[in-house]
Design a protein around this motif. Sequence first.
Motif, short mmCIF file in Angstrom:
data_model
loop_
_atom_site.label_atom_id
_atom_site.label_comp_id
_atom_site.label_asym_id
_atom_site.label_seq_id
_atom_site.Cartn_x
_atom_site.Cartn_y
_atom_site.Cartn_z
N ARG A 273 21.38 2.96 -3.46
CA ARG A 273 20.42 2.50 -4.46
C ARG A 273 20.23 3.55 -5.56
O ARG A 273 20.06 3.20 -6.73
N VAL A 274 20.26 4.81 -5.17
CA VAL A 274 20.12 5.88 -6.17
C VAL A 274 21.28 5.83 -7.16
O VAL A 274 21.08 5.95 -8.38
N VAL A 275 22.48 5.63 -6.65
CA VAL A 275 23.67 5.62 -7.52
C VAL A 275 23.62 4.46 -8.51
O VAL A 275 24.05 4.60 -9.66
N THR A 276 23.09 3.33 -8.09
CA THR A 276 23.03 2.18 -9.00
C THR A 276 21.81 2.20 -9.91
O THR A 276 21.80 1.53 -10.94
N ALA A 277 20.79 2.98 -9.56
CA ALA A 277 19.53 2.95 -10.31
C ALA A 277 19.48 3.95 -11.46
O ALA A 277 18.61 3.83 -12.33
N MET A 278 20.37 4.92 -11.50
CA MET A 278 20.31 5.94 -12.55
C MET A 278 21.71 6.34 -12.98
O MET A 278 22.69 6.05 -12.28
N PRO A 279 21.85 6.98 -14.15
CA PRO A 279 23.16 7.46 -14.56
C PRO A 279 23.77 8.35 -13.48
O PRO A 279 23.05 9.08 -12.78
N GLN A 285 22.42 15.28 -9.81
CA GLN A 285 21.42 16.32 -9.98
C GLN A 285 20.20 16.12 -9.10
O GLN A 285 19.42 17.06 -8.87
N LEU A 286 20.01 14.92 -8.58
CA LEU A 286 18.81 14.63 -7.79
C LEU A 286 18.72 15.51 -6.55
O LEU A 286 17.65 16.03 -6.23
N ILE A 323 22.25 13.09 -0.51
CA ILE A 323 22.57 12.34 -1.73
C ILE A 323 23.52 13.16 -2.60
O ILE A 323 24.48 12.63 -3.18
N TRP A 324 23.28 14.47 -2.67
CA TRP A 324 24.19 15.36 -3.40
C TRP A 324 25.60 15.31 -2.80
O TRP A 324 26.58 15.21 -3.53
#
Length: 406
Positions: A273-279, A285-286, A323-324
């Motif tokens: 979800r993180v990958v699809t929700a932001m550049p 960098q998250l 996530i990194w």
Amino acid sequence: MASRLPRSFAFLAGANFAAQSAEQLSLAAAPIVAVLLLGAGPGEIGFLATAQTLPFLLMSIPLGLVADRTSRARLMRWAEAVRMLALLALLAAVLCNRLSVGLLAVLGFVGAVGTVAFSVAAPAIVPALVPREAFAQANGRLELVRSAAFAAGPALAGALVAWAGASAAFILASMLSAAALALLLRLVEPPRKPAPAHRPLAALREGAALVWRDAMLRPILLTAVAWNISWFVLQVAYVPYAMRMLGLSVGTVGVTLASYGAGMVVGALLAPRVVTAMPFGRAIQLGPAVSVLAAAAMLLTLAFPFAALAALAFFLFGAGPIIWTITSTTLRQTVTPGAMLGRVSAMFLTVNAGSRPLGAALGGLVGAWWGEPACLFLASAGFVLQAAVIFASQVRTLRQLPAAAG
């Protein structure tokens, strides 16, 4: 919506699940068995830990060169066979009352060689099995499994040894390793072009030059180095700090440490979800940014000595860096030519492994001279540094994955 991953990847994912579970079970069981059956002390346990980690320094690059010149599926099969034989030998030694700290160390070293080969080949084979747009999803699946094994392995090993005896953990680990090997035998790797003739040192220099000159790979490597050093500075100091200054019991310290594994699982689940929700650059960098927040939470325990705050710090340290790992591995697979994926993965593995004893030694020195709080401040400065490196790099400009390397 996530696309369906190819059937060929399912065999890799299943093998990864079984192999990671076998590894974590055996890693956790070895020191427990050494203490219970052999009366091992801190020196012997440190010797075992060294034997189990040394192959990451010694063997990553040679095995990375092998992975670029031969079938990666075949290398993984041999790797798992080596690990399974080491586990069976451990089991036989326990059942025959022939176990010793020296034998545990030797077989731990052999098993870790199999782990290194598997760890080098697995990310290198992913681009051959799944389409480019599914790299992040595939890496997320692999990391979720690793996170679950990391979280459950130590607890399961302790329970098995306590309830069913020293052999139980090695029996289950051997069965899991055999299952991984069976799944790998069904894994079909698409044919690759024959690798051009290279001398090993020339091939190594080529891979190192690619990593250092690439505007995406270099900051990823430097960020990982800073993170690993900082993490092990913190690891060295945390247990004595938690018991002496926070006043936590042994059981409560264990709960706070277990929060790290829980964070890893949650982070792996959230990664798609993180990958699809932001550049894509921001998604990378998250993880470093969350590590800074985690370090801040740990520093706050100096003023507010609460177990919940320490547990929150470890939870964030688990969630963000997973996530990194998923996003940075996806970028690395994309910008690295397929013929060089093995040696580039090996370089990252070697550098990360080499950073850990450096961080542990630095933490021990600082803690001995200035106390555990100084380690917390030093680790926090390192986490700020690793975030600064990746935020200042060209990674921040990525809206999506760059074009695949040739």
